[in-house]
Design a protein around this motif. Structure first.
Motif, short mmCIF file in Angstrom:
data_model
loop_
_atom_site.label_atom_id
_atom_site.label_comp_id
_atom_site.label_asym_id
_atom_site.label_seq_id
_atom_site.Cartn_x
_atom_site.Cartn_y
_atom_site.Cartn_z
N GLY A 244 56.89 45.69 95.54
CA GLY A 244 55.91 45.65 94.84
C GLY A 244 54.52 46.35 95.24
N LEU A 245 54.35 46.19 96.51
CA LEU A 245 53.05 46.84 97.16
C LEU A 245 53.04 48.39 96.84
CD1 LEU A 245 50.52 46.46 98.50
CD2 LEU A 245 51.45 46.73 100.71
N ALA A 246 54.30 48.90 97.28
CA ALA A 246 54.61 50.41 97.23
C ALA A 246 54.33 50.76 95.61
CB ALA A 246 55.93 50.90 97.57
N GLY A 247 54.82 50.32 94.58
CA GLY A 247 54.65 50.43 93.02
C GLY A 247 53.23 50.24 92.75
N GLY A 248 52.50 49.31 93.43
CA GLY A 248 51.10 49.11 93.00
C GLY A 248 50.32 50.29 93.64
N LEU B 104 51.41 53.34 94.09
CA LEU B 104 51.66 54.37 93.34
C LEU B 104 50.99 54.52 92.12
CD1 LEU B 104 55.51 54.86 93.99
CD2 LEU B 104 53.66 56.47 95.00
N ALA B 105 50.98 53.28 91.33
CA ALA B 105 50.19 53.11 90.16
C ALA B 105 48.75 53.41 90.35
CB ALA B 105 50.49 51.82 89.54
N LEU B 106 48.15 52.96 91.36
CA LEU B 106 46.60 53.14 91.28
C LEU B 106 46.50 54.48 91.86
CD1 LEU B 106 43.61 51.98 91.85
CD2 LEU B 106 44.49 51.51 94.06
N ALA B 107 47.27 55.24 92.80
CA ALA B 107 47.10 56.72 93.11
C ALA B 107 47.02 57.48 91.92
CB ALA B 107 48.08 56.82 94.13
N TRP B 108 48.15 57.12 91.14
CA TRP B 108 48.32 58.10 89.56
C TRP B 108 47.06 57.74 88.61
CZ3 TRP B 108 48.56 56.66 84.62
CH2 TRP B 108 49.02 57.68 83.80
N THR B 109 46.64 56.86 88.71
CA THR B 109 45.64 56.33 87.86
C THR B 109 44.27 57.12 88.47
OG1 THR B 109 46.38 54.22 87.33
CG2 THR B 109 43.88 54.98 86.70
N ILE B 110 44.10 57.42 89.60
CA ILE B 110 42.88 57.86 90.25
C ILE B 110 43.21 59.25 89.99
CG2 ILE B 110 41.87 58.64 92.65
CD1 ILE B 110 42.47 55.82 93.62
N VAL B 111 44.24 60.12 90.23
CA VAL B 111 44.37 61.49 90.08
C VAL B 111 44.36 61.97 88.51
CG1 VAL B 111 46.26 63.10 90.34
CG2 VAL B 111 45.98 61.59 92.11
#
Length: 445
Positions: free
Chosen positions: A43-47, A49-56
């Motif tokens: 769950g932490l890894a998925g969150g 990745l989602a945050l990183a994708w949002t920033i990029v």
């Protein structure tokens, strides 16, 4: 063995991510959801990745927006510069056309004055000939009258003598009075004829004087026109010679170049029209021939001016720089043996502005193998120029540029050993020495 290894991993994860339980209570029962360490890590890894994708994604959107705004501003600036350049060229063209029109108007006025003086001179000549004819007629009449008078006197004497012999003294006195009356009439007629002759001679003399004044005025106008024509011919010759030499030193035929410009000319005004006056089937006058020769020279200068803007006679670098390598075979600076260097290198400060050397159309603008950031501009008459190793490109493919427009900045991109501009000129696909054009224009621009 495998279970023991899995157990150890589970124990290691348990220290950092202890098992969590999520209780769900309803009216009748209570349940819980067990969150094991592996589930928490996933769950932490998925969150993350989602945050990183949002920033990029947000950063890319912002960069695209900023880049689009900068491109629009650059496009507006380039359009404003292009329009300003067009306005300057249009004003210069209109000024040249206005000067040519004024010169042609002055030529027309001078030729009209000469034509008017010639008409006056011919009219005076006609009047003089008419007066001379009248004088000849009066003189002939006078001679005939004198002859008739002499004959009348002789006849009177003969008749008087015969009457005296036949009729005596009384008749003789009457006949004598008649003879005297006849002589008085003839004398009056001769006096009137002499006065008419004198008046005619005076009018003829006045006509000769007027003819002389008209001829002198005509000579003065011709001398003044000759001085004007001489000044204009000298100015055209002095202005034409450097342009002829420039094109010949660049290896181009001026006549072929002008023919090419005439075929492709689409501007307003067009060539200067020769002066055409009615000569009633005769040959044109010397002034007309000289005026048309001057107009032809001005038209040739106008064609030269148009051609000069389409050929690479300008310098690509205007700030301080140094020549580092010329056109021809040389030792490769990176140790690849002797190779053909198809252009000229100019070294300067990083970011030094680079300008188009003639008007044309950008056919390439981007990265090109060892040339780095590379711009290619197609000009008229089969000529193409290239600009390589730039740090920044400021034009786009398909863009029209004028001589002196900034197309990029000096840099060190591609296969390069230092900051410099590699400048090439191609004629019908074959590289030629750029210094041929630069040296040819040194005494003109």
């Amino acid at each position: 063995m495998l279970n023991r290894f899995a157990y150890r991993i589970h124990q290691s994860l348990e220290r950092h991510f202890p098992e969590q339980r999520l209780f769900l209570k309803s009216d009748t029962e209570t349940r819980f959801v067990r969150l094991r360490p592996v589930t928490q890590i996933l769950g932490l890894a998925g969150g993350t990745l989602a945050l990183a994708w949002t920033i990029v994604a947000t950063a890319l959107i912002m960069m695209d927006s900023i880049g689009a705004g900068s491109a629009r501003e650059q496009s507006f600036r380039q359009q404003a510069m292009y329009e300003s350049r067009l306005n300057d060229l249009s004003a210069d063209r209109d000024l040249r056309a206005e000067e040519a029109a004024r010169a042609q108007e002055r030529f027309n006025i001078a030729l009209e004055q000469v034509s008017e003086m010639q008409e006056r001179l011919l009219s005076s000549e006609d009047r003089r000939r008419e007066m001379e004819t009248g004088i000849d007629a009066i003189q002939e009449t006078l001679r005939r009258t004198i002859r008739e008078r002499d004959e009348a006197r002789a006849e009177a004497d003969r008749v008087t003598l015969a009457l005296n012999e036949q009729a005596g003294g009384a008749t003789e006195m009457g006949r004598a009075r008649d003879t005297l009356a006849t002589l008085d009439f003839l004398t009056g007629a001769l006096g009137a004829t002499a006065e008419a002759r004198d008046e005619t001679l005076a009018e003829a003399e006045a006509a000769r004087e007027e003819t002389r004044l008209v001829a002198e005025e005509k000579r003065a106008i011709e001398m003044r026109n000759d001085a004007i024509f001489a000044k204009l011919e000298e100015a055209v010759t002095v202005s034409m010679e450097p342009l002829d030499n420039m094109f010949r030193e660049a290896g181009m035929s001026p006549d072929d170049l002008i023919d090419s410009v005439r075929k492709g000319y689409s501007g307003q005004g067009g060539p200067l029209t020769p002066i055409a006056l009615s000569t009633a089937g005769g040959l044109p006058s010397a002034d007309e021939l000289r005026a048309n020769a001057i107009l032809s020279g001005l038209d040739r200068m106008n064609m030269y001016r148009i051609a000069a803007y389409t050929l690479p006679f300008a310098m690509p670098v205007k700030d301080s720089f140094r020549w580092t390598s010329g056109f021809g075979y040389r030792k490769d600076p990176k140790g690849a043996g002797t190779r053909m260097h198809e252009g000229t290198d100019m070294a300067g400060a990083y970011g030094t502005p680079i300008y188009a050397t003639a008007e044309g159309t950008v056919t390439f603008a981007g990265w090109h193998s060892g040339y780095g950031r590379h711009v290619k501009v197609r000009h008229a008459n089969g000529i193409e120029t290239t600009y390589s190793h730039m740090s920044q490109i400021r034009v786009e493919v398909g863009q029209r540029v004028s001589r002196g427009d900034r197309i990029g900045d000096m840099g060190n991109s591609g296969r390069s050993t230092g900051t410099h501009l590699h400048y090439e000129v191609h004629l019908n696909g074959t590289p030629v020495n750029p210094m041929t054009f630069i040296k040819a224009a040194k005494n003109v621009f």
